[in-house]
Write a protein that holds these residues in place. Structure first.
Motif, PDB file in Angstrom:
ATOM      1  N   TYR A   1       1.383   5.491   8.101  1.00 15.50           N
ATOM      2  CA  TYR A   1       1.142   5.847   7.512  1.00 15.50           C
ATOM      3  C   TYR A   1       2.856   6.225   6.729  1.00 15.50           C
TER       4      TYR A   1
ATOM      5  N   GLY B   1      -4.919  13.689  -1.934  1.00 15.64           N
ATOM      6  CA  GLY B   1      -5.826  12.394  -2.347  1.00 15.64           C
ATOM      7  C   GLY B   1      -7.339  13.370  -2.054  1.00 15.64           C
TER       8      GLY B   1
ATOM      9  N   LEU C   1       1.143  -1.393   0.081  1.00 12.62           N
ATOM     10  CA  LEU C   1       0.121  -0.325   0.214  1.00 12.62           C
ATOM     11  C   LEU C   1       0.960   1.138  -0.023  1.00 12.62           C
ATOM     12  N   ASN C   2       0.650   2.103  -1.046  1.00 13.12           N
ATOM     13  CA  ASN C   2       1.414   4.025  -0.865  1.00 13.12           C
ATOM     14  C   ASN C   2       0.568   4.372  -1.200  1.00 13.12           C
ATOM     15  N   LEU C   3       0.416   5.567  -0.006  1.00 14.08           N
ATOM     16  CA  LEU C   3      -0.268   6.930  -0.242  1.00 14.08           C
ATOM     17  C   LEU C   3      -0.380   7.319  -1.738  1.00 14.08           C
ATOM     18  N   ASN C   4      -1.163   8.453  -2.600  1.00 22.72           N
ATOM     19  CA  ASN C   4      -0.651   9.553  -2.856  1.00 22.72           C
ATOM     20  C   ASN C   4       0.155  10.512  -2.560  1.00 22.72           C
ATOM     21  N   GLN C   5       0.008  10.976  -2.990  1.00 23.10           N
ATOM     22  CA  GLN C   5       0.384  13.070  -2.738  1.00 23.10           C
ATOM     23  C   GLN C   5      -0.506  13.415  -2.004  1.00 23.10           C
TER      24      GLN C   5
ATOM     25  N   SER D   1      -2.037  12.161   3.289  1.00 27.37           N
ATOM     26  CA  SER D   1      -0.962  12.014   2.027  1.00 27.37           C
ATOM     27  C   SER D   1      -0.203  13.452   2.249  1.00 27.37           C
TER      28      SER D   1
ATOM     29  N   LYS E   1      -7.527   4.022  -0.528  1.00 29.68           N
ATOM     30  CA  LYS E   1      -7.974   4.985  -2.076  1.00 29.68           C
ATOM     31  C   LYS E   1      -7.240   6.296  -2.433  1.00 29.68           C
ATOM     32  N   GLY E   2      -6.035   6.130  -1.804  1.00 30.44           N
ATOM     33  CA  GLY E   2      -4.816   6.731  -2.194  1.00 30.44           C
ATOM     34  C   GLY E   2      -4.436   7.653  -1.773  1.00 30.44           C
ATOM     35  N   GLY E   3      -5.330   8.734  -0.428  1.00 30.30           N
ATOM     36  CA  GLY E   3      -5.236   9.281   0.286  1.00 30.30           C
ATOM     37  C   GLY E   3      -6.056  10.087   0.887  1.00 30.30           C
TER      38      GLY E   3
END
Ligand code: AHM
Ligand code: MG
Length: 280
Positions: A235, A158, A152-156, A267, A204-206
């Motif tokens: 996080y 969200g 899992l990785n977060l976008n910059q 994020s 959901k990415g952020g």
């Protein structure tokens, strides 16, 4: 560490069964925060204690549901801080709940957190591990085995906003920040359970999850050892940030295992907004 993760998996399967089959009512007991415990809180705590007592590397347990730490194996290396059933009052309305674990060495400070795990009991049971340099998602299958699904990785940046705390007690700068975020098109996602709320943002990415200091609860509601530090580590490892409004959450040192702190997880762009709003 592997045997600790395995004990958590065994606990999760048993807790899932209890959530599905046991009474969701209250007990006669209060925990150290003053909350009346649900029977499910007590049962989940007992299950986790039983499973960790089989693991030689676990020296001590600190539970949200226990006033004091409990010594297990005196030659063990790790201390476990955990919330056995976070958001347990949501079980009777059939919303998702979770278990949270921080695996520490020496003491329960953020800098001594070695690994973090949480379990979401929802339509499916998922388990997230933050360890070394990565965050892994696992899911329980029909054979009662947890299978690795993905990293899992977060976008910059969200699209989701989960603003906790009673709004009438928010500080002015906090309210303005939340209003600005919604004015930019973010969607509200808040179930009242930090595990599913933070899980949703992560998958959901952020976005941003906040539980601020309020005029009625100046040190926030969420507890460092059992809830805040594990999510802060996950996080950060996923490429996001976690702060108390001023600095990094993982730099905090609790004086007592039940200490709370204001907290913001998200994020990087959203956390930058928090820093700007709180720096004013
Ligand atoms: P609990 O450990 O007593 O279940 O409380 C923690 C929960 C978190 O999961 C959630 O984010 C928060 O309390 C919700 O609080 P509120 O009802 O004030 O929004
Ligand atoms: Mg909790």
């Amino acid at each position: 560490m592997t045997e600790i993760f395995e004990a958590i998996k065994r606990s999760a399967i048993r807790i899932r069964y209890a959530i599905e089959n046991d009474d969701t009512g209250y007990s006669q007991n209060q925990n150290s925060t003053g909350d009346i415990q649900l029977k499910l809180d007590i049962k989940s705590d007992m299950i986790i204690e039983e499973e960790f007592s089989l693991v030689k590397s676990v020296k001590e347990l600190a539970s949200e549901e226990k006033e004091h730490v409990e010594e297990l194996c005196k030659d063990g290396k790790y201390l476990i801080g955990y919330d056995p059933l976070d958001g347990s009052s949501l079980a009777d309305v059939n919303l998702s709940v979770g278990s949270i674990f921080g695996i520490y060495e020496n003491d329960y400070s953020g800098k001594n957190l070695k690994a973090s795990v949480y379990v979401v009991y929802g339509p499916r049971v998922e388990l997230v591990i933050g360890y070394e340099n990565r965050v892994e998602l696992h899911r329980l299958n029909s054979n009662n085995e947890f299978k690795f699904i993905q990293l899992l990785n977060l976008n910059q940046k969200g699209k989701l906003n989960s603003p906790g705390g009673t709004q009438k007690h928010w500080e002015k700068h906090h309210k303005e920040m939340i209003d600005d975020i919604f004015a930019d098109g973010y969607r509200l996602r808040y179930s009242g359970g930090m595990v599913p709320d933070l899980h949703q943002i992560l998958l959901k990415g952020g976005g941003l999850f906040s539980y601020p200091a309020t005029t009625d609860v100046p040190k926030g509601k969420l507890r460092m050892t059992f809830e805040v530090f594990p999510f802060a580590q996950i996080y950060e490892l996923a490429g996001g940030s976690a702060i108390d409004g001023k600095g990094r959450l993982l730099d905090l040192i609790p004086e007592h295992i039940h200490d709370t702190t204001p907290c913001f997880f998200g994020s990087n762009e959203e956390i930058q907004r928090v820093k700007t709003a709180y720096g004013k």
